[in-house]
Motif scaffolding. Sequence first.
Motif, PDB file in Angstrom:
ATOM      1  N   SER A  44       0.834  -1.206   0.000  1.00  0.00           N
ATOM      2  CA  SER A  44       0.000   0.000   0.000  1.00  0.00           C
ATOM      3  C   SER A  44       0.868   1.254   0.000  1.00  0.00           C
ATOM      4  O   SER A  44       1.409   1.634   1.043  1.00  0.00           O
ATOM      5  N   PRO A  45       1.011   1.883  -1.163  1.00  0.00           N
ATOM      6  CA  PRO A  45       1.783   3.128  -1.210  1.00  0.00           C
ATOM      7  C   PRO A  45       1.044   4.249  -0.496  1.00  0.00           C
ATOM      8  O   PRO A  45      -0.183   4.224  -0.388  1.00  0.00           O
ATOM      9  N   PRO A  46       1.765   5.230   0.004  1.00  0.00           N
ATOM     10  CA  PRO A  46       1.106   6.359   0.675  1.00  0.00           C
ATOM     11  C   PRO A  46       0.263   7.161  -0.306  1.00  0.00           C
ATOM     12  O   PRO A  46       0.546   7.203  -1.501  1.00  0.00           O
ATOM     13  N   LYS A  47      -0.757   7.780   0.217  1.00  0.00           N
ATOM     14  CA  LYS A  47      -1.598   8.618  -0.641  1.00  0.00           C
ATOM     15  C   LYS A  47      -0.829   9.877  -1.032  1.00  0.00           C
ATOM     16  O   LYS A  47       0.047  10.335  -0.317  1.00  0.00           O
ATOM     17  N   VAL A  96      14.030   4.263 -11.618  1.00  0.00           N
ATOM     18  CA  VAL A  96      14.297   5.695 -11.777  1.00  0.00           C
ATOM     19  C   VAL A  96      12.983   6.471 -11.759  1.00  0.00           C
ATOM     20  O   VAL A  96      12.049   6.140 -12.493  1.00  0.00           O
ATOM     21  N   ASP A  97      12.922   7.498 -10.936  1.00  0.00           N
ATOM     22  CA  ASP A  97      11.761   8.376 -10.916  1.00  0.00           C
ATOM     23  C   ASP A  97      12.205   9.745 -10.405  1.00  0.00           C
ATOM     24  O   ASP A  97      13.142   9.853  -9.613  1.00  0.00           O
ATOM     25  N   ALA A  98      11.520  10.783 -10.863  1.00  0.00           N
ATOM     26  CA  ALA A  98      11.901  12.149 -10.487  1.00  0.00           C
ATOM     27  C   ALA A  98      11.295  12.577  -9.158  1.00  0.00           C
ATOM     28  O   ALA A  98      11.703  13.600  -8.598  1.00  0.00           O
ATOM     29  N   ASP A  99      10.332  11.807  -8.647  1.00  0.00           N
ATOM     30  CA  ASP A  99       9.624  12.217  -7.445  1.00  0.00           C
ATOM     31  C   ASP A  99      10.281  11.631  -6.190  1.00  0.00           C
ATOM     32  O   ASP A  99      10.463  10.415  -6.081  1.00  0.00           O
ATOM     33  N   PHE A 100      10.595  12.503  -5.254  1.00  0.00           N
ATOM     34  CA  PHE A 100      11.268  12.074  -4.025  1.00  0.00           C
ATOM     35  C   PHE A 100      10.408  11.079  -3.239  1.00  0.00           C
ATOM     36  O   PHE A 100      10.913  10.084  -2.707  1.00  0.00           O
ATOM     37  N   GLY A 101       9.107  11.339  -3.138  1.00  0.00           N
ATOM     38  CA  GLY A 101       8.223  10.451  -2.394  1.00  0.00           C
ATOM     39  C   GLY A 101       8.194   9.042  -2.970  1.00  0.00           C
ATOM     40  O   GLY A 101       8.169   8.055  -2.221  1.00  0.00           O
ATOM     41  N   CYS A 102       8.198   8.938  -4.293  1.00  0.00           N
ATOM     42  CA  CYS A 102       8.208   7.621  -4.946  1.00  0.00           C
ATOM     43  C   CYS A 102       9.495   6.866  -4.629  1.00  0.00           C
ATOM     44  O   CYS A 102       9.464   5.682  -4.277  1.00  0.00           O
ATOM     45  N   ILE A 103      10.619   7.554  -4.750  1.00  0.00           N
ATOM     46  CA  ILE A 103      11.908   6.911  -4.497  1.00  0.00           C
ATOM     47  C   ILE A 103      12.019   6.483  -3.033  1.00  0.00           C
ATOM     48  O   ILE A 103      12.496   5.384  -2.713  1.00  0.00           O
ATOM     49  N   LYS A 104      11.542   7.313  -2.140  1.00  0.00           N
ATOM     50  CA  LYS A 104      11.557   6.977  -0.715  1.00  0.00           C
ATOM     51  C   LYS A 104      10.740   5.711  -0.449  1.00  0.00           C
ATOM     52  O   LYS A 104      11.160   4.818   0.305  1.00  0.00           O
ATOM     53  N   PHE A 105       9.563   5.613  -1.098  1.00  0.00           N
ATOM     54  CA  PHE A 105       8.705   4.444  -0.905  1.00  0.00           C
ATOM     55  C   PHE A 105       9.357   3.183  -1.479  1.00  0.00           C
ATOM     56  O   PHE A 105       9.324   2.118  -0.858  1.00  0.00           O
ATOM     57  N   ILE A 106       9.958   3.296  -2.666  1.00  0.00           N
ATOM     58  CA  ILE A 106      10.626   2.134  -3.269  1.00  0.00           C
ATOM     59  C   ILE A 106      11.754   1.638  -2.364  1.00  0.00           C
ATOM     60  O   ILE A 106      11.916   0.427  -2.142  1.00  0.00           O
ATOM     61  N   LYS A 107      12.543   2.560  -1.826  1.00  0.00           N
ATOM     62  CA  LYS A 107      13.629   2.179  -0.912  1.00  0.00           C
ATOM     63  C   LYS A 107      13.087   1.474   0.325  1.00  0.00           C
ATOM     64  O   LYS A 107      13.649   0.468   0.788  1.00  0.00           O
ATOM     65  N   GLN A 108      11.986   1.979   0.836  1.00  0.00           N
ATOM     66  CA  GLN A 108      11.376   1.409   2.037  1.00  0.00           C
ATOM     67  C   GLN A 108      10.929  -0.034   1.792  1.00  0.00           C
ATOM     68  O   GLN A 108      11.218  -0.934   2.590  1.00  0.00           O
ATOM     69  N   ILE A 109      10.220  -0.265   0.687  1.00  0.00           N
ATOM     70  CA  ILE A 109       9.718  -1.614   0.383  1.00  0.00           C
ATOM     71  C   ILE A 109      10.870  -2.555   0.035  1.00  0.00           C
ATOM     72  O   ILE A 109      10.878  -3.728   0.444  1.00  0.00           O
ATOM     73  N   ALA A 110      11.859  -2.058  -0.689  1.00  0.00           N
ATOM     74  CA  ALA A 110      13.010  -2.893  -1.048  1.00  0.00           C
ATOM     75  C   ALA A 110      13.726  -3.379   0.206  1.00  0.00           C
ATOM     76  O   ALA A 110      14.147  -4.544   0.287  1.00  0.00           O
ATOM     77  N   GLN A 111      13.849  -2.506   1.177  1.00  0.00           N
ATOM     78  CA  GLN A 111      14.490  -2.887   2.432  1.00  0.00           C
ATOM     79  C   GLN A 111      13.637  -3.888   3.203  1.00  0.00           C
ATOM     80  O   GLN A 111      14.136  -4.889   3.728  1.00  0.00           O
ATOM     81  N   GLU A 112      12.339  -3.634   3.227  1.00  0.00           N
ATOM     82  CA  GLU A 112      11.418  -4.509   3.963  1.00  0.00           C
ATOM     83  C   GLU A 112      11.389  -5.920   3.398  1.00  0.00           C
ATOM     84  O   GLU A 112      11.339  -6.911   4.140  1.00  0.00           O
ATOM     85  N   PHE A 113      11.444  -6.033   2.070  1.00  0.00           N
ATOM     86  CA  PHE A 113      11.338  -7.338   1.405  1.00  0.00           C
ATOM     87  C   PHE A 113      12.701  -7.915   1.029  1.00  0.00           C
ATOM     88  O   PHE A 113      12.779  -8.976   0.432  1.00  0.00           O
TER      89      PHE A 113
END
Length: 195
Positions: A14-17, A72-89
């Motif tokens: 579930s990505p953040p809104k 690759v994405d230009a949005d900081f929020g997207c990159i932060k979320f990808i890093k978070q899930i990658a670490q979790e999984f």
Amino acid sequence: MRIISGKYKGRRISPPKGLPVRPTTDMSKEALFNVLNNYFNFSDLKILDLFAGTGNISFEFASRGSDNITAVDADFGCIKFIKQIAQEFDFNIASIKSDVFKFLEKNNTSYDIIFADPPYGLDQATFEKIVTTVFEKELLQEDGMMVIEHSKYTKMEHLINFSFQKSYGGSFFSFFELNSDGGEEVGDDFESDEG
């Protein structure tokens, strides 16, 4: 969104809104990976996910065994979320905050699969630039495949190395291969699974 197959099959993410994204639907994603599954053993691949958004596609590759993924994405929020899930999984995903075209211009690595899901509202010329840049810079490996997700209003069949196209609901996937005939058989390979 959920992971369709692989180690984490069925897991919901579930990505953040508020992220500026339009994630590939589960139905479209499943259909896309059914196609790719006929061409590749995912565990051996080097993947580039452009306009990665929520990381939806990167996570699917990772669950299926790919351990060399660049998102690759230009949005900081997207990159932060990808890093978070990658670490979790424990996914091996290098997430890079960058304008996609600046990244492509500077990059010298080649990939087995390049997936791009630009905002549907971008103009035709911008979609074409993705394709021409990838092939001019030889970023796709010889037996690799590039996939562009787009709407019905964007036309890709005339571009270099176009191979075939499939549609699922309102999403179109155009596939490009170096070993294709440059699109001479356009039309014969078009398939629609709409409805």
